[in-house]
Design a protein around this motif. Structure first.
Motif, short mmCIF file in Angstrom:
data_model
loop_
_atom_site.label_atom_id
_atom_site.label_comp_id
_atom_site.label_asym_id
_atom_site.label_seq_id
_atom_site.Cartn_x
_atom_site.Cartn_y
_atom_site.Cartn_z
N TRP A 1 0.82 -1.20 0.00
CA TRP A 1 0.00 0.00 0.00
C TRP A 1 0.86 1.26 0.00
CZ3 TRP A 1 -4.93 0.36 -1.21
CH2 TRP A 1 -5.72 -0.79 -1.14
N PHE B 1 0.76 4.27 -2.75
CA PHE B 1 0.69 5.67 -2.32
C PHE B 1 1.84 6.46 -2.93
CE2 PHE B 1 2.08 8.78 0.96
CZ PHE B 1 0.95 9.58 1.05
N TRP C 1 -2.47 6.28 9.03
CA TRP C 1 -2.45 4.82 9.13
C TRP C 1 -2.58 4.39 10.60
CZ3 TRP C 1 -2.07 1.45 4.95
CH2 TRP C 1 -1.92 0.09 5.28
N MET D 1 -4.13 8.43 2.09
CA MET D 1 -4.31 7.04 2.46
C MET D 1 -4.63 6.94 3.95
SD MET D 1 -1.92 3.71 1.59
CE MET D 1 -0.47 4.22 2.55
N HIS E 1 -9.33 0.52 -2.77
CA HIS E 1 -9.91 0.25 -1.46
C HIS E 1 -10.00 -1.26 -1.30
CE1 HIS E 1 -12.62 -0.11 1.90
NE2 HIS E 1 -13.57 -0.62 1.14
N LEU F 1 -7.19 4.39 -0.44
CA LEU F 1 -6.22 5.22 -1.14
C LEU F 1 -7.00 6.09 -2.12
CD1 LEU F 1 -3.31 6.03 -1.87
CD2 LEU F 1 -3.29 4.13 -3.51
#
Length: 201
Positions: free
Chosen positions: A32, A36, A110, A139, A182, A196
């Protein structure tokens, strides 16, 4: 008994040492983070909301050549950030109502955004918009469905909440973001539910 959201700040400060010791550096988030990063320009400015002790998320971003501004409410964790990555900015602040008077190419929340209440999460989309440069990537992690849950951190109960996926999509669109990717309960990312998005130019 359901954990209370107002307890979050105190827990992370009291348990800063345990968090630093126990937080995995295995970087199961890599796929991820790479998605990003692919949306960012070289030497991008990234805002890390709930940066913790900067490892492994901010550390990975710094290793890619990005400039990181980390926000957290736990002074002990921020001290660790400053010791490990002194060339970057580490600010003690609450992400709710944050107003840094600058914009960023990327914003990450996050394992932090989901500690906010429903209404605080809704209000955060204006904060995201206010700090997002044109084409900025965003994100964050959430729960897979609307609801509240209690987790555990070093023996203390942690509050978590999530809106429904449909509401996140609506809030992102209203703030000017398009969903890029997603996935709910991503088995390749330790079961995280990840969003994201990218701000429309």
């Amino acid at each position: 008994m359901m954990a209370q959201p107002e307890q979050i700040i105190g827990i992370y400060e009291r348990k800063a040492g345990e968090f630093d010791t126990r937080r995995s550096r295995a970087l199961f988030e890599r796929s991820w983070l790479e998605r990003f990063a692919a949306l960012l320009p070289a030497k991008a400015a990234v805002l890390d909301l709930g940066c913790g002790h900067a490892e492994p998320i901010a550390a990975w971003l710094i290793a890619q050549g990005f400039g990181v501004t980390g926000i957290d409410t736990a002074p002990t964790l921020l001290t660790l950030c400053r010791q490990r990555f002194p060339a970057h900015d580490w600010i003690e602040a609450d992400m709710r109502g944050l107003a840094l008077q600058r914009s960023f190419n990327g914003i990450v929340a996050w394992d932090s955004f989901f500690h906010l209440t429903y209404d605080d999460q809704r209000a955060m989309f204006e904060t995201f918009r206010r700090h997002a440069a044109p084409d900025a990537a965003l994100m964050f992690t959430s729960g897979p469905a609307h609801g509240e849950a209690t987790g555990d951190h070093a023996g203390e109960a942690l509050y978590h909440a999530s809106l429904a996926p449909e509401e996140y999509r609506l809030l992102l669109a209203e703030a000017g973001f398009t969903v890029v990717a997603h996935k709910a309960n991503d088995a390749d990312c330790a079961g995280h539910t990840v969003w994201l998005a990218q701000r429309k130019a």
